[in-house]
Design a protein around this motif. Structure first.
Motif, mmCIF file in Angstrom:
data_model
loop_
_atom_site.group_PDB
_atom_site.id
_atom_site.type_symbol
_atom_site.label_atom_id
_atom_site.label_comp_id
_atom_site.label_asym_id
_atom_site.label_seq_id
_atom_site.Cartn_x
_atom_site.Cartn_y
_atom_site.Cartn_z
ATOM 1 N N THR A 25 0.852 -1.189 0.000
ATOM 2 C CA THR A 25 0.000 0.000 0.000
ATOM 3 C C THR A 25 0.885 1.235 0.000
ATOM 4 N N MET A 26 0.340 2.289 -0.559
ATOM 5 C CA MET A 26 1.116 3.517 -0.686
ATOM 6 C C MET A 26 0.239 4.711 -0.411
ATOM 7 N N VAL A 27 0.729 5.642 0.371
ATOM 8 C CA VAL A 27 0.068 6.933 0.478
ATOM 9 C C VAL A 27 0.817 7.855 -0.475
ATOM 10 N N VAL A 28 0.147 8.307 -1.516
ATOM 11 C CA VAL A 28 0.792 9.256 -2.424
ATOM 12 C C VAL A 28 0.356 10.646 -1.990
ATOM 13 N N PHE A 29 1.192 11.277 -1.200
ATOM 14 C CA PHE A 29 0.886 12.583 -0.622
ATOM 15 C C PHE A 29 1.419 13.687 -1.517
ATOM 16 N N SER A 30 2.541 13.418 -2.136
ATOM 17 C CA SER A 30 3.215 14.434 -2.943
ATOM 18 C C SER A 30 2.616 14.531 -4.338
ATOM 19 N N GLY A 31 2.575 15.740 -4.841
ATOM 20 C CA GLY A 31 2.127 15.941 -6.213
ATOM 21 C C GLY A 31 3.291 16.289 -7.115
ATOM 22 N N PHE A 40 4.474 5.178 -9.031
ATOM 23 C CA PHE A 40 3.911 4.287 -10.043
ATOM 24 C C PHE A 40 4.914 3.224 -10.480
ATOM 25 N N ILE A 41 6.184 3.550 -10.461
ATOM 26 C CA ILE A 41 7.204 2.554 -10.796
ATOM 27 C C ILE A 41 7.174 1.428 -9.767
ATOM 28 N N ILE A 42 7.086 1.799 -8.503
ATOM 29 C CA ILE A 42 7.020 0.779 -7.455
ATOM 30 C C ILE A 42 5.709 -0.001 -7.560
ATOM 31 N N MET A 55 -3.015 2.243 -4.010
ATOM 32 C CA MET A 55 -2.436 3.585 -3.905
ATOM 33 C C MET A 55 -3.505 4.535 -3.376
ATOM 34 N N PHE A 56 -3.169 5.210 -2.298
ATOM 35 C CA PHE A 56 -4.112 6.126 -1.658
ATOM 36 C C PHE A 56 -3.634 7.549 -1.922
ATOM 37 N N GLY B 15 15.395 -1.089 -24.870
ATOM 38 C CA GLY B 15 15.162 0.342 -24.742
ATOM 39 C C GLY B 15 14.264 0.699 -23.577
ATOM 40 N N LEU B 16 13.575 -0.290 -23.019
ATOM 41 C CA LEU B 16 12.693 0.008 -21.890
ATOM 42 C C LEU B 16 13.458 -0.057 -20.580
ATOM 43 N N LEU B 17 13.084 0.825 -19.680
ATOM 44 C CA LEU B 17 13.781 0.910 -18.399
ATOM 45 C C LEU B 17 13.012 0.200 -17.287
ATOM 46 N N CYS B 18 13.704 -0.051 -16.227
ATOM 47 C CA CYS B 18 13.133 -0.599 -15.011
ATOM 48 C C CYS B 18 11.907 0.213 -14.604
ATOM 49 N N PRO B 19 10.784 -0.364 -14.258
ATOM 50 C CA PRO B 19 10.538 -1.802 -14.096
ATOM 51 C C PRO B 19 9.855 -2.417 -15.306
ATOM 52 N N MET B 20 9.918 -1.717 -16.453
ATOM 53 C CA MET B 20 9.136 -2.175 -17.599
ATOM 54 C C MET B 20 9.466 -3.597 -18.072
ATOM 55 N N PRO B 21 10.744 -4.017 -18.091
ATOM 56 C CA PRO B 21 10.998 -5.408 -18.500
ATOM 57 C C PRO B 21 10.235 -6.422 -17.645
ATOM 58 N N ALA B 22 10.213 -6.201 -16.333
ATOM 59 C CA ALA B 22 9.482 -7.112 -15.450
ATOM 60 C C ALA B 22 7.979 -6.994 -15.669
ATOM 61 N N VAL B 23 7.512 -5.765 -15.840
ATOM 62 C CA VAL B 23 6.084 -5.536 -16.046
ATOM 63 C C VAL B 23 5.614 -6.212 -17.327
#
Lengths: 178, 80
Positions: A25-31, A40-42, A55-56, B15-23
Motif C-alpha cells: 500500500t502507498m500513500v501518495v501525498f506528494s504531487g 507508479f514505478i514501485i 495507492m491512496f 530500450g525500456l527501463l526498469c521496471p518495464m521489462p518485469a512488467v
C-alpha cells in the motif's frame, strides 16, 4: 509434543500455499512529478510480482489523478484561489527539485521520453491494466475544494478515508508514504 | 542452448527501463501456458539482477541469461 513436530514437518511447503497474495500500500501525498512517477514505478513493479497494490492519493498527490482540463469549480473565495494555484493534472506536475518555473520540468520530461520512460498518464493506464487499486482521500477533496468530476473517475476505484486506507495497510507487507 | 528451452514467445523490451521489462514479462506470461518459455530481450542491465529476483518471487523458473554486452537475452519458463 513430538507428534506435533512431526505433523508440522508433514505439511508440504508448497509455493501454492505461500500464495496468499502479498500486499503493497502507498500513500501518495506528494504531487511532485518525480515522486508520483516513483510511486507508479514501485506500484507496477509490485503488481508484476503478483502483489496486491493499493495507492491512496491524498493532498497534493490528488493532482496526479486530476483531469488536465478540469475546470475550477471550487466553492468560496479561498478554495477558488487554491484551485487557481493548485491546478493539478498529470501534465502539470512540477519536479520536486529544479522545476525552475517549468523549464527544469520540461527538460526532465524530454529526458524521460528519450529514455522511453512512460509518462504519468501511461503509468496510470499500465497500473490499471495490472489491477492496481487507486483510492482518493475524501477529506482532502473537501478541504481543497476538489469535486469528483475534476478527477479521473475512470481510473479511481473508490473515495475513502484514513480508516479504509489503514484497514488495507495493516495487512500490507510493504507500506509507503511518498 | 537446450532444444526444449526454445522460446515459445520472444518479448522485445529493448530500450525500456526498469521496471518495464518485469512488467511486460508479467503481462506476457499471463497469456502463456505453464511450461512455455519466454525470451526477454532487454538493454536494461538491471534486468540481469532484477528478473532472476522476479522469477524467484513469482515462482517462475529462470532458464538462463545470455549477455552479448549490449542486449541481454533472458529466458524464463512459466512454472505457475
Amino acid at each position: 509434543m513430538s507428534s506435533t513436530t512431526t505433523e508440522e514437518k508433514v505439511i508440504p511447503e508448497s509455493k501454492e500455499e505461500k500464495k496468499t497474495k502479498e500486499k503493497v500500500t502507498m500513500v501518495v501525498f506528494s504531487g511532485d512529478l518525480d515522486k508520483v512517477l516513483a510511486s507508479f514505478i514501485i506500484a507496477t513493479g509490485a503488481a508484476s510480482m503478483g502483489m496486491d497494490v493499493t495507492m491512496f492519493f491524498t493532498f497534493w498527490g490528488l493532482n496526479a489523478i486530476k483531469k488536465n482540463e478540469a475546470k475550477n469549480t471550487a466553492p468560496g473565495v479561498m478554495k477558488k484561489m487554491l484551485g487557481v494555484l493548485n491546478k493539478g493534472g498529470s501534465k502539470r506536475l512540477p519536479l520536486s527539485k529544479f522545476h525552475m518555473g517549468g523549464m527544469g520540468t520540461s527538460m526532465m520530461k524530454k529526458l524521460m521520453k528519450q529514455h522511453k520512460m512512460p509518462n504519468i498518464d501511461e503509468m496510470i493506464d499500465l497500473a490499471k491494466q495490472m489491477n492496481v487499486k487507486l483510492l482518493a482521500c475524501t477529506i482532502t477533496l473537501d478541504i481543497l475544494g476538489i469535486s469528483k468530476d475534476q478527477l479521473r473517475e475512470d481510473v479511481i476505484d473508490g473515495y475513502v478515508g484514513a480508516v479504509s486506507y489503514l484497514s488495507e495497510a495493516k495487512d500490507g507487507n510493504v507500506n509507503l508514504f511518498i | 542452448m537446450n532444444e526444449e528451452d526454445k522460446p515459445d514467445v520472444v518479448l522485445d523490451a529493448v530500450g525500456l527501463l526498469c521496471p518495464m521489462p518485469a512488467v511486460k514479462t508479467a503481462m506476457e506470461l499471463e497469456k502463456m501456458k505453464k511450461g512455455e518459455v519466454i525470451e526477454v530481450l532487454t538493454s536494461d542491465h538491471i534486468s540481469k539482477t532484477d528478473l532472476p529476483v522476479w522469477c524467484r518471487e513469482t515462482g517462475n523458473q529462470l532458464v538462463d541469461i545470455k549477455d552479448d554486452g549490449e542486449i541481454l537475452k533472458i529466458r524464463i519458463r512459466k512454472a505457475i
